[in-house]
Scaffold this active site. Structure first.
Site, PDB file in Angstrom:
ATOM      1  CB  CYS A 106       5.658   8.019   0.632  1.00  0.00           C
ATOM      2  SG  CYS A 106       4.022   7.571   0.199  1.00  0.00           S
ATOM      3  CB  CYS A 109       2.321   4.586   3.579  1.00  0.00           C
ATOM      4  SG  CYS A 109       1.769   4.647   2.510  1.00  0.00           S
ATOM      5  CB  SER A 110       6.259   2.722   1.750  1.00  0.00           C
ATOM      6  OG  SER A 110       5.405   1.574   1.907  1.00  0.00           O
ATOM      7  CB  CYS A 111       3.507   5.244  -2.319  1.00  0.00           C
ATOM      8  SG  CYS A 111       2.062   5.456  -1.234  1.00  0.00           S
TER       9      CYS A 111
END
Ligand SMILES: [Fe+2]
Length: 198
Positions: A106, A109-111
């Protein structure tokens, strides 16, 4: 450059700040402590890579399920009693083969499809990984212990808010004929992110 002493003294630790916010919300009847405990329970007991491992094992032993999984991941995982948040509108399952290595990230961010493959590990959230896996994927994979032959094509998939990915690792030939349960036990989170092979 070192931090001046007066700054250290005036800045509370992350834990202290979290506790203060939680206490302020609790005081106003917003039940932050309960919500945090519930989230912690979900994160530790329910949003775990073992869910995805079950999906992978089923796909390995059941070609019809695998076809459904590749066609519509969200519907297929529901057959195993697994659900995804509403805003994860699509689960796209990417099949790794001897010729193709799919990798997910991602960049923003951190999906992840966290209810299926578990919450993202710390390195997945690092700017290092998010930026470099796109530009120099082969090098990053090698640094993470996956040294792919030059002829293996690498495909990097960037997660968005509504499209989540999961890698379907290639089944190791020596595991053909194993029970679904035993197969699930060898499927790792990293293999479902695509930074490892089994
Ligand atoms: Fe993200």
């Amino acid at each position: 450059m070192s931090t001046p002493d007066h700054v250290i003294q005036r800045t509370a630790s992350v834990e202290q700040r979290v506790d203060a916010i939680q206490a302020a919300l609790d005081e106003r009847g917003m039940k932050a402590t309960e919500a945090v405990e519930e989230l912690q329970h979900l994160a530790e007991e329910q949003w775990i890579p073992q869910n995805g491992a079950r999906v992978v094992a089923r796909a390995w032993v059941d070609p019809a399920f695998k076809a459904r999984l590749l066609a519509n991941g969200r519907d297929a995982v529901a057959e195993l009693g697994l659900s995804m948040p509403k805003h994860h509108r699509h689960l796209v399952v990417l099949e790794n083969t001897s010729a193709v290595q799919n990798v997910i990230c991602c960049t923003l961010c951190s999906c992840t499809a966290f209810t299926i493959i578990g919450l993202p590990p710390d390195w997945y959230k690092d700017l290092e990984y998010r930026s470099r896996v796109v530009r120099e994927s082969r090098t990053v994979l090698r640094e993470m212990g996956l040294d792919l032959a030059p002829e293996v094509e690498i495909k990097v998939w960037d997660t968005t808010a509504d499209t989540r990915y999961m890698v379907l690792p290639e089944q190791p030939p020596e595991t053909i004929g194993w029970s679904e349960e035993k197969l699930a036990s060898i499927v790792s989170r990293d293999a479902m992110i695509g930074v490892a092979r089994l």
